[in-house]
Design a protein around this motif. Structure first.
Motif, mmCIF file in Angstrom:
data_model
loop_
_atom_site.group_PDB
_atom_site.id
_atom_site.type_symbol
_atom_site.label_atom_id
_atom_site.label_comp_id
_atom_site.label_asym_id
_atom_site.label_seq_id
_atom_site.Cartn_x
_atom_site.Cartn_y
_atom_site.Cartn_z
ATOM 1 N N LEU A 86 1.036 -1.483 0.037
ATOM 2 C CA LEU A 86 -0.257 -0.286 0.041
ATOM 3 C C LEU A 86 1.072 1.441 0.280
ATOM 4 O O LEU A 86 0.430 1.905 -0.624
ATOM 5 C CB LEU A 86 -1.258 0.233 0.988
ATOM 6 N N LEU A 87 1.731 0.645 0.733
ATOM 7 C CA LEU A 87 2.724 2.650 0.192
ATOM 8 C C LEU A 87 3.531 2.519 -0.453
ATOM 9 O O LEU A 87 3.937 3.566 -1.225
ATOM 10 C CB LEU A 87 4.286 1.755 1.783
ATOM 11 N N LEU A 88 3.519 1.592 -1.228
ATOM 12 C CA LEU A 88 4.014 1.680 -3.069
ATOM 13 C C LEU A 88 3.926 1.689 -3.894
ATOM 14 O O LEU A 88 4.134 3.301 -4.286
ATOM 15 C CB LEU A 88 4.830 0.331 -3.326
ATOM 16 N N ALA A 89 2.146 1.884 -4.151
ATOM 17 C CA ALA A 89 1.283 2.393 -4.985
ATOM 18 C C ALA A 89 0.807 3.675 -4.312
ATOM 19 O O ALA A 89 0.863 3.878 -2.963
ATOM 20 C CB ALA A 89 -0.124 1.335 -4.847
ATOM 21 N N ALA A 90 1.354 4.737 -5.204
ATOM 22 C CA ALA A 90 0.804 6.336 -5.222
ATOM 23 C C ALA A 90 -0.784 6.392 -5.018
ATOM 24 O O ALA A 90 -0.797 7.113 -4.252
ATOM 25 C CB ALA A 90 0.891 6.926 -6.614
ATOM 26 N N ASP A 91 -1.710 5.895 -5.959
ATOM 27 C CA ASP A 91 -2.938 5.533 -4.715
ATOM 28 C C ASP A 91 -3.275 5.290 -3.913
ATOM 29 O O ASP A 91 -4.890 5.760 -2.754
ATOM 30 C CB ASP A 91 -4.291 5.784 -6.799
ATOM 31 N N THR A 92 -2.952 4.593 -2.691
ATOM 32 C CA THR A 92 -2.888 3.971 -1.758
ATOM 33 C C THR A 92 -2.044 4.868 -0.323
ATOM 34 O O THR A 92 -2.264 4.981 0.364
ATOM 35 C CB THR A 92 -3.064 2.865 -1.857
ATOM 36 N N ARG A 93 -0.636 5.110 -0.899
ATOM 37 C CA ARG A 93 0.198 5.277 -0.209
ATOM 38 C C ARG A 93 -1.104 7.094 1.142
ATOM 39 O O ARG A 93 -0.414 6.821 2.312
ATOM 40 C CB ARG A 93 1.426 6.226 -0.555
ATOM 41 N N LEU A 94 -0.868 7.929 0.678
ATOM 42 C CA LEU A 94 -1.428 9.104 0.675
ATOM 43 C C LEU A 94 -2.189 8.468 2.419
ATOM 44 O O LEU A 94 -2.807 9.078 3.455
ATOM 45 C CB LEU A 94 -2.317 10.188 0.563
ATOM 46 N N PRO A 95 -3.889 7.729 1.916
ATOM 47 C CA PRO A 95 -4.466 7.023 2.278
ATOM 48 C C PRO A 95 -4.150 6.372 3.651
ATOM 49 O O PRO A 95 -4.696 6.558 4.918
ATOM 50 C CB PRO A 95 -5.648 6.300 2.110
ATOM 51 N N LEU A 96 -3.453 5.835 3.650
ATOM 52 C CA LEU A 96 -2.604 4.930 4.347
ATOM 53 C C LEU A 96 -1.921 5.681 5.677
ATOM 54 O O LEU A 96 -1.641 5.503 6.439
ATOM 55 C CB LEU A 96 -1.527 3.742 4.126
ATOM 56 N N LEU A 97 -1.341 6.802 5.078
ATOM 57 C CA LEU A 97 -0.859 7.587 5.735
ATOM 58 C C LEU A 97 -0.950 8.612 6.437
ATOM 59 O O LEU A 97 -1.439 9.123 7.870
ATOM 60 C CB LEU A 97 0.140 9.091 5.100
ATOM 61 N N PHE A 98 -2.609 8.910 6.726
ATOM 62 C CA PHE A 98 -3.996 9.599 7.333
ATOM 63 C C PHE A 98 -4.256 8.760 8.276
ATOM 64 O O PHE A 98 -4.870 8.938 9.437
ATOM 65 C CB PHE A 98 -4.225 10.035 6.145
ATOM 66 N N THR A 99 -4.059 7.426 8.272
ATOM 67 C CA THR A 99 -5.109 6.626 9.260
ATOM 68 C C THR A 99 -4.365 6.871 10.624
ATOM 69 O O THR A 99 -5.220 6.516 11.383
ATOM 70 C CB THR A 99 -4.667 5.127 8.575
ATOM 71 N N PRO A 100 -3.105 7.610 10.938
ATOM 72 C CA PRO A 100 -2.838 7.453 12.535
ATOM 73 C C PRO A 100 -3.459 8.436 12.906
ATOM 74 O O PRO A 100 -4.021 8.716 14.076
ATOM 75 C CB PRO A 100 -1.404 7.785 12.195
ATOM 76 N N VAL A 101 -3.889 9.201 11.835
ATOM 77 C CA VAL A 101 -4.665 10.309 12.865
ATOM 78 C C VAL A 101 -5.953 9.982 13.465
ATOM 79 O O VAL A 101 -6.510 10.419 14.405
ATOM 80 C CB VAL A 101 -5.243 11.396 11.881
#
Length: 492
Positions: free
Chosen positions: A428-443
């Motif tokens: 998920l981190l490697l793919a551009a379209d899923t990277r940002l949503p994944l990084l937002f989840t800690p919020v």
């Protein structure tokens, strides 16, 4: 003058789901709209290796569901994943799991309703988008205000539609394959050799193969619904093992079988990723109404997913209220075992689909991002099930020893599943379209941590326990008579 009985009573959920209901709920959870619409895109990015991708994911989900099944049957007082987490890990874990799962399914439910408006627009573009959205939301509320057997009936028939569509595709493709059908668009003849002739089984190498996992994993969202429904299922010792054990067969038939036939009829590199391969295959067989029929199937699939999400959300809210982690009024049920107030509370959020549609594309794009975030939440819930099983083995080895539905290679299975989910996070981190949503989840989890501290202080101040106690299973109870309370062996 005698007072009338209150409309809501603090009674338990009703076990109103039969074996056939649970079996079809399990199928509906394992087979989503991603197979009908998204499989073309996955095939275009991975080639025939998609078969291995779904096989690996299916195997991992089967192992996770075996662990969940053993946990649920080890204590029939477990009603949700939150109950399991709070009992085996701690009150905070139940709080995190239950709120995360509730948010996940409410958001996915709204997304499914938005998708339904798109399918209705395909059938009749003159209908305003808010009309099917409102109608769907009202129907969902009415269905979930009925005893749970109505939910089971709804899921039974809608899952049956998906099964019939997939089996019809497999039969159609097999006929085209046997008769040597020549594709009028590509000029190729149907052959099983298409699976390895056009660049091999892994035409995009390791990178394409890995990319397929982050696309394929979310096709299995909902497979855990069988665990949510188990709390309201008759004779779970017999019915739950049957539903879980058939997951492998379902994956082999519905994913591996269907996609094998599709790529044998049309070479994988000739499939249009923007068009459902189901539509293409039926069209080649002379079924002119293929697009219309598949859209109806997908519409029913989305409606089924929305109904399942709404059902799961209300049951999680019920559990949160019983634990003191949400207003306790949501933990009341009516005389039929329906948590009406939890249903109405969830309805408020589901109805937000109307302003989302009315406010236009900008809001929908933002909501699409939120949906992607919610989709990653399910990995947290699944991981907590695996962690709960690890704790179960350490805290209750005697329950595992006497279990009639033991998880295979129990000491290794949860760690293997957790390692697989860690691998999915990397993809998920490697793919551009899923990277940002994944990084937002800690919020979300920071917000939950703050909310937990507030909730904990409130409960302590009121002299309340941090969570409702989970009763021991009968065989562990102090006064249990082992000769009469031993659980019957579940059919494996």
């Amino acid at each position: 003058m005698a007072q009338s009985a209150p409309a809501d009573h603090s009674v338990e959920l009703e076990r109103g789901l039969s074996n056939r209901h649970l079996q079809l709920i399990a199928i509906g959870g394992a087979v989503g709209t991603g197979l009908f619409l998204g499989s073309g895109k996955v095939i275009s990015l991975t080639g025939p290796s998609v078969l291995f991708i779904y096989a690996v994911i299916g195997c991992m989900m089967f192992l996770l569901m075996r662990a969940l099944g053993e946990l649920l049957l080890s204590n029939l007082n477990y009603k949700t994943f939150g109950d399991i987490a709070k009992d085996l890990i701690g009150p905070w874990a139940g709080f995190f799991v239950s709120w995360t799962y509730w948010v996940t399914w409410i958001v996915i439910c709204i997304a499914d309703i938005i998708a339904i408006t798109g399918y209705v627009a395909y059938i009749n573009a003159e209908i305003p988008s808010w009309v099917p959205a409102l109608v769907t939301a009202i129907v969902l509320v009415l269905l979930n205000l009925q005893p749970v057997k109505f939910f089971g009936e709804f899921e039974f028939w809608f899952s049956l539609v998906k099964i019939v569509a997939i089996l019809a595709l497999i039969v159609t493709g097999a006929v085209l394959l046997v008769t040597g059908f020549t594709n009028p668009d590509t000029g190729t003849t149907s052959s099983i050799t298409h699976l390895w002739e056009n660049g091999g089984l892994f035409p995009f190498g390791a990178s394409g193969f890995l990319l397929g996992f982050q696309l394929g994993i979310f096709s299995f969202i909902g497979v855990e619904l069988v665990g949510t429904a188990a709390a309201e299922t008759k004779n779970p010792q017999h019915n739950l093992p049957r539903a879980i054990n058939s997951i492998v067969v379902r994956v082999l038939i519905f994913y591996i079988g269907a996609l094998t036939v599709i790529m044998a009829v049309t070479p994988w590199d000739k499939l249009d990723p923007k068009v459902s391969p189901f539509v293409t295959t039926f069209a080649y067989a002379g079924f002119g109404a293929a697009a219309f029929a598949i859209n109806l199937v997908v519409l029913t699939s989305a409606a089924s997913s929305a109904n399942s999400g709404f059902y799961s959300g209300t049951r999680m809210m019920y559990s949160l209220a019983r634990d003191g982690h949400a207003p306790r009024t949501f933990g009341l049920t009516d005389s039929r075992g329906v948590p009406r107030r939890a249903v109405f509370f969830s309805t408020v959020f589901v109805l937000s689909v109307i302003p989302i549609l009315l406010l236009g594309d900008g809001v929908i794009e933002a909501f699409t991002f939120v949906t992607s975030v919610a989709s990653t939440f399910i990995l947290f819930v699944w991981s907590m099930i695996a962690i709960s099983f690890i704790r179960y083995l350490r805290l209750h080895p005697e329950r595992h020893a006497r279990s009639a539905f033991r998880t295979p290679v129990a000491r290794v299975t949860p760690w293997l599943v957790l390692a697989f989910f860690a691998f999915i996070l990397v993809t998920l981190l490697l793919a551009a379209d899923t990277r940002l949503p994944l990084l937002f989840t800690p919020v979300w989890f920071v917000f939950l941590a703050v909310l937990w501290q507030v909730t904990k202080r409130r409960l302590i101040k009121q002299g309340q326990p941090l969570t409702a106690a989970v009763e021991l299973p009968e065989v562990d109870a102090p006064d249990a008579d082992e000769a009469t309370t031993a659980a019957p062996r579940a059919a494996e």
